[in-house]
Design a protein around this motif. Structure first.
Motif, PDB file in Angstrom:
ATOM      1  N   PRO A  33       0.831  -1.213   0.000  1.00  0.00           N
ATOM      2  CA  PRO A  33       0.000   0.000   0.000  1.00  0.00           C
ATOM      3  C   PRO A  33       0.861   1.256   0.000  1.00  0.00           C
ATOM      4  CG  PRO A  33      -0.795  -1.573   1.617  1.00  0.00           C
ATOM      5  CD  PRO A  33       0.514  -2.097   1.126  1.00  0.00           C
ATOM      6  N   SER A  34       0.428   2.269  -0.707  1.00  0.00           N
ATOM      7  CA  SER A  34       1.213   3.506  -0.798  1.00  0.00           C
ATOM      8  C   SER A  34       1.417   4.150   0.569  1.00  0.00           C
ATOM      9  CB  SER A  34       0.529   4.497  -1.752  1.00  0.00           C
ATOM     10  OG  SER A  34      -0.785   4.797  -1.300  1.00  0.00           O
ATOM     11  N   SER A  35       0.435   3.967   1.460  1.00  0.00           N
ATOM     12  CA  SER A  35       0.558   4.548   2.797  1.00  0.00           C
ATOM     13  C   SER A  35       1.744   3.954   3.550  1.00  0.00           C
ATOM     14  CB  SER A  35      -0.723   4.315   3.597  1.00  0.00           C
ATOM     15  OG  SER A  35      -0.996   2.923   3.713  1.00  0.00           O
ATOM     16  N   SER A  37       4.477   2.179   1.696  1.00  0.00           N
ATOM     17  CA  SER A  37       5.681   2.291   0.866  1.00  0.00           C
ATOM     18  C   SER A  37       6.329   3.673   0.932  1.00  0.00           C
ATOM     19  CB  SER A  37       5.352   1.936  -0.586  1.00  0.00           C
ATOM     20  OG  SER A  37       4.392   2.832  -1.119  1.00  0.00           O
ATOM     21  N   LYS A  38       5.517   4.703   1.214  1.00  0.00           N
ATOM     22  CA  LYS A  38       6.079   6.058   1.271  1.00  0.00           C
ATOM     23  C   LYS A  38       6.773   6.340   2.600  1.00  0.00           C
ATOM     24  CE  LYS A  38       1.826   8.328   2.898  1.00  0.00           C
ATOM     25  NZ  LYS A  38       0.718   9.239   2.529  1.00  0.00           N
ATOM     26  N   GLN A  39       6.634   5.420   3.552  1.00  0.00           N
ATOM     27  CA  GLN A  39       7.274   5.616   4.861  1.00  0.00           C
ATOM     28  C   GLN A  39       8.730   5.152   4.815  1.00  0.00           C
ATOM     29  OE1 GLN A  39       3.221   4.722   7.533  1.00  0.00           O
ATOM     30  NE2 GLN A  39       5.073   3.526   7.877  1.00  0.00           N
ATOM     31  N   ASP A  40       9.543   5.794   5.643  1.00  0.00           N
ATOM     32  CA  ASP A  40      10.931   5.355   5.768  1.00  0.00           C
ATOM     33  C   ASP A  40      11.015   4.036   6.515  1.00  0.00           C
ATOM     34  OD1 ASP A  40      11.914   7.565   4.435  1.00  0.00           O
ATOM     35  OD2 ASP A  40      12.097   8.752   6.281  1.00  0.00           O
ATOM     36  N   LYS A  41      10.106   3.872   7.480  1.00  0.00           N
ATOM     37  CA  LYS A  41      10.147   2.664   8.302  1.00  0.00           C
ATOM     38  C   LYS A  41       8.746   2.192   8.640  1.00  0.00           C
ATOM     39  CE  LYS A  41      14.723   3.120  10.364  1.00  0.00           C
ATOM     40  NZ  LYS A  41      15.520   2.911  11.588  1.00  0.00           N
ATOM     41  N   LEU A  42       8.628   0.885   8.803  1.00  0.00           N
ATOM     42  CA  LEU A  42       7.395   0.277   9.277  1.00  0.00           C
ATOM     43  C   LEU A  42       7.333   0.454  10.791  1.00  0.00           C
ATOM     44  CD1 LEU A  42       5.007  -1.637   8.413  1.00  0.00           C
ATOM     45  CD2 LEU A  42       6.498  -3.530   9.100  1.00  0.00           C
ATOM     46  N   ARG A  43       6.165   0.773  11.307  1.00  0.00           N
ATOM     47  CA  ARG A  43       6.011   0.972  12.757  1.00  0.00           C
ATOM     48  C   ARG A  43       5.227  -0.208  13.332  1.00  0.00           C
ATOM     49  NH1 ARG A  43       2.795   6.260  13.226  1.00  0.00           N
ATOM     50  NH2 ARG A  43       1.602   5.104  11.658  1.00  0.00           N
ATOM     51  N   ALA A  77       8.375  -5.524   2.424  1.00  0.00           N
ATOM     52  CA  ALA A  77       7.616  -4.330   2.037  1.00  0.00           C
ATOM     53  C   ALA A  77       8.502  -3.130   1.706  1.00  0.00           C
ATOM     54  CB  ALA A  77       6.640  -3.949   3.151  1.00  0.00           C
ATOM     55  N   LEU A  78       9.604  -2.972   2.458  1.00  0.00           N
ATOM     56  CA  LEU A  78      10.437  -1.774   2.310  1.00  0.00           C
ATOM     57  C   LEU A  78      11.882  -2.071   1.918  1.00  0.00           C
ATOM     58  CD1 LEU A  78       9.156   0.257   5.415  1.00  0.00           C
ATOM     59  CD2 LEU A  78       8.410   0.443   3.033  1.00  0.00           C
ATOM     60  N   GLY A  79      12.218  -3.368   1.809  1.00  0.00           N
ATOM     61  CA  GLY A  79      13.539  -3.715   1.285  1.00  0.00           C
ATOM     62  C   GLY A  79      14.618  -4.010   2.290  1.00  0.00           C
ATOM     63  N   GLU A 233      -6.170  -3.214   1.520  1.00  0.00           N
ATOM     64  CA  GLU A 233      -4.957  -3.525   0.752  1.00  0.00           C
ATOM     65  C   GLU A 233      -3.832  -3.991   1.685  1.00  0.00           C
ATOM     66  OE1 GLU A 233      -2.337  -1.453  -2.866  1.00  0.00           O
ATOM     67  OE2 GLU A 233      -3.669  -0.240  -1.606  1.00  0.00           O
ATOM     68  N   TRP A 234      -3.720  -3.330   2.812  1.00  0.00           N
ATOM     69  CA  TRP A 234      -2.702  -3.676   3.814  1.00  0.00           C
ATOM     70  C   TRP A 234      -3.020  -5.040   4.426  1.00  0.00           C
ATOM     71  CZ3 TRP A 234       1.949  -3.651   4.943  1.00  0.00           C
ATOM     72  CH2 TRP A 234       2.517  -3.480   6.198  1.00  0.00           C
ATOM     73  N   GLN A 235      -4.293  -5.293   4.669  1.00  0.00           N
ATOM     74  CA  GLN A 235      -4.724  -6.579   5.216  1.00  0.00           C
ATOM     75  C   GLN A 235      -4.370  -7.721   4.260  1.00  0.00           C
ATOM     76  OE1 GLN A 235      -8.971  -6.959   5.782  1.00  0.00           O
ATOM     77  NE2 GLN A 235      -8.722  -8.433   7.445  1.00  0.00           N
TER      78      GLN A 235
END
Length: 280
Positions: A33-35, A37-43, A77-79, A233-235
């Motif tokens: 989800p773009s919400s 992918s646009k973050q630097d880190k997953l919380r 998700a973020l690499g 989408e995240w689910q």
């Protein structure tokens, strides 16, 4: 806080399994989800007092099977497994932390219940769990019914507290903020017994020969990743990630990493075996 040995072999196995299946499995992963992918880190909201699922080791580092799950999701998700920040959550505040947008997901020994499903969404389960009761070996408490008229230590906001409140109101509950506080109160004699996830209690009995489990499992439920409603989408992404973890058999090396061999069988069963029927 218990500190479990980290087996280097388990890390090697986990890494090799991941690389072996990455090229194939990654193709089947849905879009991030773009919400996110646009973050630097997953919380990620995780437990800090629940070894081997989530805890902080002697150096204050986050550790445990659910912590490794969070790192793995961050990598997919973020690499990178380093692209995740952890927030300590308790049984009482974990859902409010999620709803308050303090975290993106909860991987925090979160059982799937009808009450919680009305408030938050869940992925597909990644394991099942059951509750049990911890007592002293010489207590004379042989079954749950023996707790009538006695004091039981438990956690505020936990499924165990709710279960006893609804089904056995004649048991007095001493509700504490953390597993560490509840266990300490029980050890100090402020309570006759302590109830929690069986997986947590197995760790305690493995380190203390004076204690035992009643071994009358109750509140058998699935554990899943929690997220906010409406984030479909995240689910879908997270449920696919759980499927991939099982397909690549990642839970076994994580369990080998964090669980002593003497009690490892229990944890392997809850991740790899079908959920049993509840007897109580």
């Amino acid at each position: 806080m218990p500190s479990f040995p980290k087996l280097q072999l388990a890390l090697v196995v986990a890494t090799s399994l991941g690389f072996a299946a990455h090229s194939v499995a990654a193709e089947g992963m849905p879009p991030v989800p773009s919400s996110i992918s646009k973050q630097d880190k997953l919380r990620a909201g995780v437990r800090c007092d629940q070894p081997p699922y989530g805890y902080q080791d002697n150096n204050g580092n986050f550790a445990g099977v659910e912590v490794e799950m969070s790192r793995q999701i961050a990598e997919w998700a973020l690499g990178s497994k380093d692209k995740v920040t952890f927030t300590c959550v308790t049984a009482e505040n974990r859902v409010p932390q999620l709803l308050g947008h303090k975290v993106d997901l909860l991987i925090a020994t979160l059982g799937v219940t009808p009450e919680r499903q009305r408030v938050i969404a869940f992925t597909q389960p990644y394991r099942w769990g059951a509750s049990d009761v911890l007592v002293r070996k010489d207590s004379g408490i042989e079954k749950i019914d023996d707790l009538k008229g006695k004091t039981l230590a438990t956690l505020k906001g936990s499924v165990q507290a709710k279960w006893f409140e609804e089904r056995m109101p004649e048991v007095k509950t001493l509700r504490l903020n953390s597993a560490a506080d509840a266990l300490q109160s029980f050890r100090q004699g402020r309570a006759d017994a302590y109830t929690h996830d069986a997986a947590t209690l197995v760790v305690v009995t493995g380190n203390d020969d004076s204690l035992r489990l009643v071994q009358e499992p109750f509140q058998i439920s699935d554990a899943a990743i929690g997220l906010r409603k409406g984030e479909d989408e995240w689910q879908t992404y997270l449920s696919t990630a759980v499927e991939r973890m099982h397909e690549e058999r990642l839970f076994r090396p994580w369990i080998e990493q964090y669980v002593p061999e003497t009690i490892r069988g229990y944890y392997l069963s809850v991740f790899e075996q079908p959920k049993p029927e509840e007897s109580h």
